[in-house]
Scaffold this active site. Sequence first.
Site, PDB file in Angstrom:
ATOM      1  N   HIS A  20       0.849  -1.200   0.000  1.00  0.00           N
ATOM      2  CA  HIS A  20       0.000   0.000   0.000  1.00  0.00           C
ATOM      3  C   HIS A  20       0.874   1.236   0.000  1.00  0.00           C
ATOM      4  CE1 HIS A  20       0.710  -1.276   4.155  1.00  0.00           C
ATOM      5  NE2 HIS A  20       0.705   0.015   4.493  1.00  0.00           N
ATOM      6  N   HIS A  44       0.852   5.180   1.187  1.00  0.00           N
ATOM      7  CA  HIS A  44       0.179   6.202   1.988  1.00  0.00           C
ATOM      8  C   HIS A  44       0.202   7.514   1.201  1.00  0.00           C
ATOM      9  CE1 HIS A  44       0.310   4.162   6.043  1.00  0.00           C
ATOM     10  NE2 HIS A  44       1.270   3.483   5.436  1.00  0.00           N
TER      11      HIS A  44
HETATM   12  P1  AMP Z   1       1.826   0.423   7.430  1.00  0.00           P
HETATM   13  O1  AMP Z   1       2.238   0.613   8.875  1.00  0.00           O
HETATM   14  O2  AMP Z   1       2.611   1.214   6.438  1.00  0.00           O
HETATM   15  O3  AMP Z   1       1.771  -1.059   7.089  1.00  0.00           O
HETATM   16  O4  AMP Z   1       0.353   1.016   7.321  1.00  0.00           O
HETATM   17  C1  AMP Z   1      -0.799   0.292   7.627  1.00  0.00           C
HETATM   18  C2  AMP Z   1      -1.908   1.284   7.769  1.00  0.00           C
HETATM   19  O5  AMP Z   1      -3.131   0.594   7.660  1.00  0.00           O
HETATM   20  C3  AMP Z   1      -1.923   2.035   9.096  1.00  0.00           C
HETATM   21  O6  AMP Z   1      -1.746   3.431   8.864  1.00  0.00           O
HETATM   22  C4  AMP Z   1      -3.315   1.714   9.671  1.00  0.00           C
HETATM   23  O7  AMP Z   1      -3.921   2.828  10.298  1.00  0.00           O
HETATM   24  C5  AMP Z   1      -4.069   1.295   8.426  1.00  0.00           C
HETATM   25  N1  AMP Z   1      -5.188   0.382   8.681  1.00  0.00           N
HETATM   26  C6  AMP Z   1      -5.154  -0.773   9.384  1.00  0.00           C
HETATM   27  N2  AMP Z   1      -6.373  -1.345   9.382  1.00  0.00           N
HETATM   28  C7  AMP Z   1      -7.190  -0.541   8.648  1.00  0.00           C
HETATM   29  C8  AMP Z   1      -8.561  -0.582   8.275  1.00  0.00           C
HETATM   30  N3  AMP Z   1      -9.367  -1.592   8.656  1.00  0.00           N
HETATM   31  N4  AMP Z   1      -9.068   0.418   7.525  1.00  0.00           N
HETATM   32  C9  AMP Z   1      -8.278   1.448   7.143  1.00  0.00           C
HETATM   33  N5  AMP Z   1      -6.963   1.540   7.444  1.00  0.00           N
HETATM   34  C10 AMP Z   1      -6.432   0.567   8.200  1.00  0.00           C
END
Ligand code: AMP
Length: 131
Positions: A97, A99
């Site tokens: 993903h 950001h």
């Molecule tokens: P990373 O730490 O780069 O893997 O980012 C993962 C992101 O996913 C974090 O910023 C979380 O807030 C986000 N996240 C986790 N679960 C969900 C969800 N159910 N819906 C939206 N965002 C999520």
Amino acid sequence: MCIFCKIIAHEIPSSTIYEDDKVLAILDISQVTKGHTLVMPKKHVRNILEADDETAEACIRTARMLAKRIVSRTGAAGVNILTNCGEAAGQSVEHLHFHIIPRYSSEDAITIAFNPSEKQDLDAVCALLAE
Ligand code: AMP
Ligand code: ZN
């Protein structure tokens, strides 16, 4: 199935702002800043290094398109677009993903700091990394 695959399969609700056959973009639940968005491929790949070119390109194209939309509609002064790859780099969800974090000021609730650390021999590093 990973949490993002469950979101893609509509097993977990999300705030979707864009979807096509290859990519989904949702609001990050944490909203580090207003409009914080995640762009992910519908195909499960762990991270940017493991993604095939087509998947990575679809994500980057969509991230750029949405970053322009987010900046223009929120009135943000800037934007960070980043992907964390691996636990050491802060990746917590093992589904690729990007950001998109619109930035309103340098006081936003996010810190990206390039701190000086151990001095490197640039010739040696260059010899290691250049073709
Ligand atoms: P990373 O730490 O780069 O893997 O980012 C993962 C992101 O996913 C974090 O910023 C979380 O807030 C986000 N996240 C986790 N679960 C969900 C969800 N159910 N819906 C939206 N965002 C999520
Ligand atoms: Zn997945």
